[in-house]
Design an enzyme around this catalytic site. Structure first.
Site, mmCIF file in Angstrom:
data_model
loop_
_atom_site.group_PDB
_atom_site.id
_atom_site.type_symbol
_atom_site.label_atom_id
_atom_site.label_comp_id
_atom_site.label_asym_id
_atom_site.label_seq_id
_atom_site.Cartn_x
_atom_site.Cartn_y
_atom_site.Cartn_z
ATOM 1 C CE1 TYR A 62 1.930 -4.158 6.629
ATOM 2 C CE2 TYR A 62 0.583 -2.825 5.150
ATOM 3 C CZ TYR A 62 0.700 -3.862 6.064
ATOM 4 O OH TYR A 62 -0.402 -4.588 6.419
ATOM 5 C CG ASP A 101 1.124 -12.672 6.307
ATOM 6 O OD1 ASP A 101 -0.108 -12.783 6.407
ATOM 7 O OD2 ASP A 101 1.711 -12.478 5.232
#
Length: 599
Positions: A266, A204
Site C-alpha cells: 500500500y 474501503d
C-alpha cells in the site's frame, strides 16, 4: 429420521442408488459415495452443451448443477433443511453425510420430505434450462478459473467488495462489465456467487488501487466484436474511465485471490503540512503544555513560528455566532498559506523513525476495531516500510509512505499513519509506538481514506509453485504478474489517483479539516501524545479503566456533595474519541470475525 448405527457401518456402494417410484420415507438406502468424475466434453458448434446429445451424458459444472437442482426442488433457489441438514455423503450440508432414499440426493439442503412431499420422486440428471419460445439457443461456453487484474480510483464508490443491497462498488461494476462482454454468461449474471468472485484486497470507500486482483470462473474466449484484439479492451468499453481492467490470466482450479495473495503493498500520500504542530491556542496544544513542558522545542523553531503566524480568528460577517467564524479558516486564507509549507529535514527524519517502529511482527489490536489484545488474529507482519522524499505536485508538497505487509486488518493502515502523524507533530518519541502494541486499550483516530492507495497484491508463493510445478501440479499456467502492465498502471495513477487526490484536497480540504478536528479535541483520549512516550491512565479506553474512572469520580462527587449527576458530567469526555470515529463500530461482526473486512 436419523440413520441407524448399522447403516453407518455398512460398506459404501460404488454408485448412487436410484430412488424407486413409490418408495417411502421409511425405506432405508445404502450409504453412498460420490460418483466417479466423468470425462469433460468440450461443447462444439454442432453439439452445444445446452443441447442434449443422444447417447452421451454431458459433464456439467458441479456447483451449477447443485444450484439448479436446488431451484428445481424449492422453486426459488433457496436452501431448506432436510433431515437435520444431512446430504448424501456425510454430516452437514451438501457432500459428506449419510442419506436415505428420497432425501435430497441432488446435494445441499433440500426440502423436507415429511408429509408426503417428494416421496418416491426418482433422481434426475441436471439438464440446461428450457428456452422460452422465440429465445435463441446459444452454445454454452466453458468457464475457466481466472485472475482478473484491474486498477481503479475509489472516489464515489462504497468500496471494492460487491454488495447485495445495491450500493455502488468497484467489484459490482466490473462484474456487470464482464457480463456485458460475454465473459460471464447471462445464466450466472444474477448472482456473482455462482462464479465464485473473490478479491485479493478489500479496499474501503474512497480508497484507490493501481493494482488489485479478482478471481472467478469466467468464459475466456467469448465472441469479440470487430476491432477488439483482447477481452480486456472490450470489457473496458463497459467500464467508467476511473476503472480499468489490465488483463487476466488462467489459474489453477483452486486459485482464490484472497488466500493466494501472500502480501500486499500500500501507499499513503499526505500533504507535508499534516506534520505541522498544533497552535498555542488549540486545546491539544494547551494539553501538551501541561503534560509535556518544552515540547515545542523538539519540533524546531521554523515549524512553530509558521503555525503561530496564522492570521487571527475573525468571525464571518453575518454569521450567527463568533464560533462559526472561528471554525472556518477559509476567510483567513489559511488553506492557501499552508499549501506553501515545505517539510524540513529534521521533521522528515522524526517521521521516518516513527514509521520504522511498525516493521516486524506486532500486536496491532489498537489499530483496528472489534479485536481484543488476546485475539490471535491481531498479530500482523510488516515486511517493509519506506518514507520517500517529499515531492511537490501542483502547489502542495506530498509525502509518500509505502507499507508492504503480509496482511492488514480493517482500518489498520489509516490508524498506523494517523498515529505516526500525531506523534510527529506533537514531539512524541518513537518509543510510543511499541507501547501501543501492549495490552492497554487506546483510541487511535483514522487518517482520511483519501490518501490510501493499494499498489498491488503480491503472489510470490503461488507464482513459484506454478513455475516450479510443485505439489504435483501438472497444468501449464502463467504467473499473476502486474509488471506486464507497469506503464499503463503508472499513467493511470498519475491521472486518476494523484490528480484526483490533489484536486479533492484543494476543493474539500480533507486533510486540513482532519488536523483541525484533532487539534480541537478536548478529550483525554489523546493523552498518549506526550514527550515521555507513555500511555497515561486517562488515555486508557478499556472497559475496566472507564469503570475505575467513573467510580473515582462518583466517590469524589459524593464527598463534595455533587451527587452522581456530577460524576456523569466528569466522565462524559471518555466517550468523545469514540464519537469522533463512531463508524468504527458500524461493521458486520460476522464479516469481521471471518476476516472478510481485511485488506
Amino acid at each position: 429420521m436419523e440413520p441407524t448405527a448399522e447403516s453407518v457401518k455398512r460398506p459404501r456402494s460404488p454408485e448412487l442408488p436410484t430412488a424407486v417410484p413409490g418408495e417411502t420415507n421409511q425405506t432405508k438406502a445404502e450409504p453412498s459415495s460420490p460418483p466417479a468424475k466423468k470425462a469433460h466434453i468440450e461443447p462444439t458448434a454442432s453439439a452445444p452443451s445446452d443441447t442434449p446429445i443422444k447417447g452421451v451424458k454431458v459433464d456439467v459444472d458441479p456447483e451449477e448443477a447443485m444450484f439448479n437442482a436446488m431451484v428445481e426442488q424449492n422453486g426459488d433457489g433457496s436452501s431448506r433443511k432436510s433431515g437435520g441438514g444431512k446430504g448424501p455423503w456425510g454430516k452437514g450440508k451438501g457432500r459428506g453425510g449419510k442419506s436415505k432414499a428420497g432425501e435430497g440426493r441432488s446435494g445441499g439442503d433440500m426440502r423436507n420430505n415429511q408429509g408426503g412431499r417428494n416421496q418416491g420422486r426418482p433422481q434426475r440428471e441436471w439438464v440446461p434450462r428450457e428456452k422460452t419460445e422465440g429465445e435463441e439457443s446459444e452454445a454454452r461456453l466453458p468457464k475457466k478459473r481466472c485472475a482478473v487484474l484491474l486498477g481503479y480510483c475509489g472516489t464515489g464508490y462504497h468500496g471494492m467488495q460487491i454488495q447485495t443491497h445495491g450500493s455502488e462498488t468497484i467489484e459490482g461494476d466490473v462484474f456487470a462489465a464482464l457480463v456485458k462482454a460475454g465473459a460471464v454468461s447471462s445464466d450466472n449474471a444474477v448472482d456473482h456467487r455462482k462464479v465464485d468472485v473473490q478479491r485479493a484486497a478489500r479496499t474501503d470507500a474512497g480508497v484507490h488501487a493501481a493494482g488489485n486482483c479478482i478471481s472467478l470462473k469466467m468464459i475466456v474466449e467469448p465472441p469479440l466484436p470487430e476491432g477488439f484484439d483482447n477481452l480486456a479492451d472490450y470489457v473496458n468499453t463497459f467500464l467508467p474511465e476511473q476503472i480499468r481492467m489490465w488483463g487476466f490470466v488462467r489459474t489453477v482450479k483452486s486459485f482464490n485471490a484472497r488466500t493466494a495473495a501472500d502480501s500486499r503493498i500500500y501507499e499513503y500520500l499526505l500533504p507535508s503540512y499534516c506534520l505541522l504542530p498544533p497552535g498555542r491556542e488549540d486545546p491539544l496544544g494547551k494539553r501538551l503544555d501541561a503534560s509535556s513542558p518544552g515540547w515545542r522545542d523538539l519540533l524546531g523553531k521554523e515549524a512553530v513560528d509558521f503555525v503561530d503566524a496564522a492570521p487571527a480568528f475573525v468571525p464571518e460577517e453575518g454569521a450567527e455566532g463568533e464560533e462559526e467564524g472561528k471554525l472556518n479558516p477559509k476567510n483567513r486564507g489559511e488553506f492557501e498559506r499552508r499549501r506553501g509549507w515545505r517539510l524540513d529535514a529534521k521533521t522528515l527524519e522524526r517521521f521516518r523513525a516513527l514509521i520504522a517502529e511498525y516493521k516486524g511482527t506486532h500486536n496491532f489490536h489498537n489499530y483496528t476495531v472489534g479485536k481484543p489484545f488476546n485475539d490471535r488474529t491481531v498479530k500482523r507482519f510488516m515486511i517493509k516500510l519506506e518514507v520517500k522524499d517529499p515531492q511537490v505536485y501542483g502547489d502542495i508538497e506530498w509525502v509518500s509512505v509505502q507499507i508492504h505487509g503480509q496482511s492488514f486488518m480493517l482500518h489498520q493502515i489509516r490508524k498506523m499513519i494517523s498515529m505516526a502523524m500525531l506523534a510527529c507533530r506533537t514531539g512524541s518519541p518513537p518509543s510510543l509506538i511499541p507501547e501501543t502494541f501492549g495490552p492497554k486499550r487506546i483510541h487511535v483516530p483514522k487518517a482520511p481514506p483519501l490518501g490510501l492507495l493499494l499498489e498491488a497484491p503480491q503472489f510470490g508463493v503461488y507464482n513459484s509453485r506454478i513455475t516450479d510445478k510443485r505439489n504435483g501440479l501438472q497444468e501449464d499456467r502463467d504467473p499473476v504478474n502486474f509488471g506486464l502492465y507497469a506503464e499503463k498502471m503508472h499513467a493511470f495513477k498519475v491521472k486518476w489517483i494523484y490528480e484526483r487526490l490533489r484536486q479533492e484536497e484543494l476543493e474539500a480540504h480533507v486533510f486540513h479539516k482532519w488536523m483541525r478536528q484533532m487539534d480541537c479535541s478536548m478529550s483525554a483520549g489523546l493523552a498518549f501524545l506526550n514527550t515521555q512516550g507513555v500511555i497515561p491512565p486517562e488515555a486508557d479506553q478499556s472497559k475496566a479503566a472507564k469503570e475505575a474512572r467513573k467510580a473515582a469520580a462518583q466517590a469524589s462527587n459524593a464527598a463534595s456533595g455533587e451527587g452522581e449527576d456530577g460524576a456523569a458530567i466528569k466522565t462524559e469526555k471518555d466517550e468523545v474519541d469514540e464519537e469522533m470515529d463512531s463508524e468504527d463500530e458500524e461493521v458486520d461482526p460476522e464479516l469481521l470475525r471471518r476476516g472478510e473486512l481485511e485488506g
